[in-house]
Design a protein around this motif. Structure first.
Motif, PDB file in Angstrom:
ATOM      1  N   ILE A  19       0.731  -1.048  -0.024  1.00 33.28           N
ATOM      2  CA  ILE A  19       0.038   0.018  -0.129  1.00 33.28           C
ATOM      3  C   ILE A  19       0.650   1.233   0.040  1.00 33.28           C
ATOM      4  O   ILE A  19       0.616   2.183  -0.814  1.00 33.28           O
ATOM      5  CB  ILE A  19      -0.926  -0.002   1.363  1.00 33.28           C
ATOM      6  CG1 ILE A  19      -1.802  -1.103   1.121  1.00 33.28           C
ATOM      7  CG2 ILE A  19      -1.603   1.097   1.379  1.00 33.28           C
ATOM      8  CD1 ILE A  19      -2.973  -1.456   2.342  1.00 33.28           C
ATOM      9  N   ILE A  22       2.426   2.196  -3.199  1.00 32.76           N
ATOM     10  CA  ILE A  22       1.370   2.875  -4.087  1.00 32.76           C
ATOM     11  C   ILE A  22       1.063   4.457  -4.042  1.00 32.76           C
ATOM     12  O   ILE A  22       1.071   5.188  -4.792  1.00 32.76           O
ATOM     13  CB  ILE A  22      -0.209   2.175  -3.974  1.00 32.76           C
ATOM     14  CG1 ILE A  22       0.233   0.601  -4.831  1.00 32.76           C
ATOM     15  CG2 ILE A  22      -0.997   3.017  -5.083  1.00 32.76           C
ATOM     16  CD1 ILE A  22      -0.727  -0.113  -4.624  1.00 32.76           C
ATOM     17  N   SER A 160       0.716  10.492   1.968  1.00 27.75           N
ATOM     18  CA  SER A 160      -0.440  11.125   1.453  1.00 27.75           C
ATOM     19  C   SER A 160      -0.124  12.821   1.237  1.00 27.75           C
ATOM     20  O   SER A 160      -0.377  13.239   0.218  1.00 27.75           O
ATOM     21  CB  SER A 160      -1.713  10.764   2.216  1.00 27.75           C
ATOM     22  OG  SER A 160      -1.933   9.248   2.204  1.00 27.75           O
ATOM     23  N   GLY A 221       3.714  -3.568  -5.178  1.00 27.48           N
ATOM     24  CA  GLY A 221       3.003  -2.056  -5.140  1.00 27.48           C
ATOM     25  C   GLY A 221       3.281  -1.217  -6.213  1.00 27.48           C
ATOM     26  O   GLY A 221       2.446  -0.665  -7.161  1.00 27.48           O
ATOM     27  N   ALA A 225       1.165   0.065  -9.630  1.00 28.04           N
ATOM     28  CA  ALA A 225       0.986   1.627  -9.624  1.00 28.04           C
ATOM     29  C   ALA A 225       1.589   1.947 -11.000  1.00 28.04           C
ATOM     30  O   ALA A 225       0.754   2.727 -11.657  1.00 28.04           O
ATOM     31  CB  ALA A 225       1.577   2.339  -8.453  1.00 28.04           C
ATOM     32  N   ILE A 233      -4.466   4.913  -8.990  1.00 21.42           N
ATOM     33  CA  ILE A 233      -3.564   5.553  -7.743  1.00 21.42           C
ATOM     34  C   ILE A 233      -4.630   6.562  -7.131  1.00 21.42           C
ATOM     35  O   ILE A 233      -4.538   6.766  -5.937  1.00 21.42           O
ATOM     36  CB  ILE A 233      -2.465   6.440  -8.123  1.00 21.42           C
ATOM     37  CG1 ILE A 233      -1.290   5.381  -8.723  1.00 21.42           C
ATOM     38  CG2 ILE A 233      -1.633   7.051  -7.032  1.00 21.42           C
ATOM     39  CD1 ILE A 233       0.030   5.998  -9.611  1.00 21.42           C
ATOM     40  N   PHE A 236      -6.852   4.296  -4.949  1.00 22.75           N
ATOM     41  CA  PHE A 236      -5.985   4.179  -3.590  1.00 22.75           C
ATOM     42  C   PHE A 236      -5.810   5.175  -2.705  1.00 22.75           C
ATOM     43  O   PHE A 236      -5.825   5.059  -1.370  1.00 22.75           O
ATOM     44  CB  PHE A 236      -4.738   3.384  -4.194  1.00 22.75           C
ATOM     45  CG  PHE A 236      -4.539   2.050  -3.762  1.00 22.75           C
ATOM     46  CD1 PHE A 236      -5.090   1.009  -4.238  1.00 22.75           C
ATOM     47  CD2 PHE A 236      -4.049   1.564  -2.398  1.00 22.75           C
ATOM     48  CE1 PHE A 236      -4.776  -0.418  -4.111  1.00 22.75           C
ATOM     49  CE2 PHE A 236      -3.804   0.429  -2.063  1.00 22.75           C
ATOM     50  CZ  PHE A 236      -4.274  -0.680  -2.899  1.00 22.75           C
ATOM     51  N   LEU A 239      -8.732   5.777  -0.741  1.00 28.23           N
ATOM     52  CA  LEU A 239      -9.226   4.972   0.369  1.00 28.23           C
ATOM     53  C   LEU A 239      -8.186   4.966   1.364  1.00 28.23           C
ATOM     54  O   LEU A 239      -8.574   4.631   2.611  1.00 28.23           O
ATOM     55  CB  LEU A 239      -8.840   3.446  -0.328  1.00 28.23           C
ATOM     56  CG  LEU A 239      -9.768   2.995  -1.295  1.00 28.23           C
ATOM     57  CD1 LEU A 239      -9.405   1.583  -1.936  1.00 28.23           C
ATOM     58  CD2 LEU A 239     -11.394   2.688  -0.692  1.00 28.23           C
ATOM     59  N   VAL A 240      -7.076   5.239   1.365  1.00 26.42           N
ATOM     60  CA  VAL A 240      -5.907   5.202   2.089  1.00 26.42           C
ATOM     61  C   VAL A 240      -6.490   6.798   3.174  1.00 26.42           C
ATOM     62  O   VAL A 240      -6.201   6.510   4.379  1.00 26.42           O
ATOM     63  CB  VAL A 240      -4.480   5.519   1.724  1.00 26.42           C
ATOM     64  CG1 VAL A 240      -3.441   6.241   2.789  1.00 26.42           C
ATOM     65  CG2 VAL A 240      -4.155   4.175   1.089  1.00 26.42           C
TER      66      VAL A 240
END
Length: 256
Positions: A19, A22, A160, A221, A225, A233, A236, A239-240
């Motif tokens: 994770i 990505i 992030s 990962g 990606a 991406i 993802f 979601l993260v």
């Protein structure tokens, strides 16, 4: 410590590396797994131990991306150096000042980021506004200082925030932003690893197998990606961010 415990932690570390490569956020999986699985150890020992597999995964992700995505070579090196120093300073500050106030602040920022990204369908899908080299340099270096310090002082959501900064401030798409974020994150993780090694007491017999697992997850990962591109991406990323919001929200609810 029995082998089943180490294998369980390696499984969590693999998923975390996958994770994290990505879009970042692997710490949401790896850190709680360590805290719940090995409650008999001091929290600083466990946090420091997780930094070793995180570094391994960051380096693998950075290597995979750099082979396939063009990197702003003139500016990323100094940015990594600044982030390294800022992360070390953040870790040093953490050893002297509590960071409890960071969680509510980070929660507000993440909710705003989630809403903005969800409503802007084109966000990060294509490289957009072109800024001058001078502005790009200074924005990247300021990002390195601010987010590097944040990573050393608090940590969750660093990957992030880096991706968001590269998209919003520099104009990268998600794929290019992820590539640059992994390079900077590798520098901040290295600073944390060296800081905690200097403190001593790390569980190397746990950290090294987890590092292999995290590295393997990061390899897959990053390759996925690169293969799937920006839309994958972006999903993802959302979601993260959502998982991070839920994690912080639950922590605040149980605390207060």
């Amino acid at each position: 410590m029995d082998y089943s415990t180490i294998l369980t932690l390696c499984g969590f570390s693999f998923v975390a590396g996958f994770i994290d490569a990505i879009i970042g956020g692997g710490g949401l999986i790896q850190t709680p797994a360590m805290l719940f699985t090995l409650p008999q150890y001091p929290v600083p020992t466990l946090i420091g131990t997780t930094k070793i597999p995180s570094l391994a995964g960051s380096l693998m992700g950075a290597f995979q991306y750099s082979r396939r995505v063009a990197v702003a070579g003139r500016f990323i090196g100094p940015m990594m150096a600044i982030a390294f120093g800022a992360s070390w300073l953040g870790s040093w500050t953490l050893s002297r000042v509590p960071n409890n106030f960071m969680k509510p602040l980070a929660l507000v920022i993440l909710v705003s980021v989630f809403i903005y990204t969800l409503t802007r369908k084109d966000f990060g899908q294509l490289a957009h506004h072109v800024i001058s080299a001078r502005r790009q340099r200074w924005r990247m270096w300021v990002m390195g200082a601010v987010i590097g310090f944040y990573d050393g002082f608090f940590g969750p959501g660093t990957g992030s925030f880096l991706v968001l900064g590269f998209i919003a401030l520099i104009g990268f798409d998600f794929l290019k932003a992820s590539a640059h974020a992994k390079l900077v994150n590798a520098a901040t993780n290295l600073a944390s690893v060296l800081f905690f090694i200097n403190k001593g007491g790390l569980l190397y017999h746990v950290a090294l197998p987890m590092a292999v697992a995290n590295l393997s997850g990061a390899f897959l990962g990053a390759r996925l990606a690169i293969l799937k591109g920006n839309h994958f991406i972006r999903v993802f990323f959302l979601l993260v961010i959502a998982a991070t919001i839920l994690r912080f929200g639950w922590d605040l609810y149980t605390t207060y």
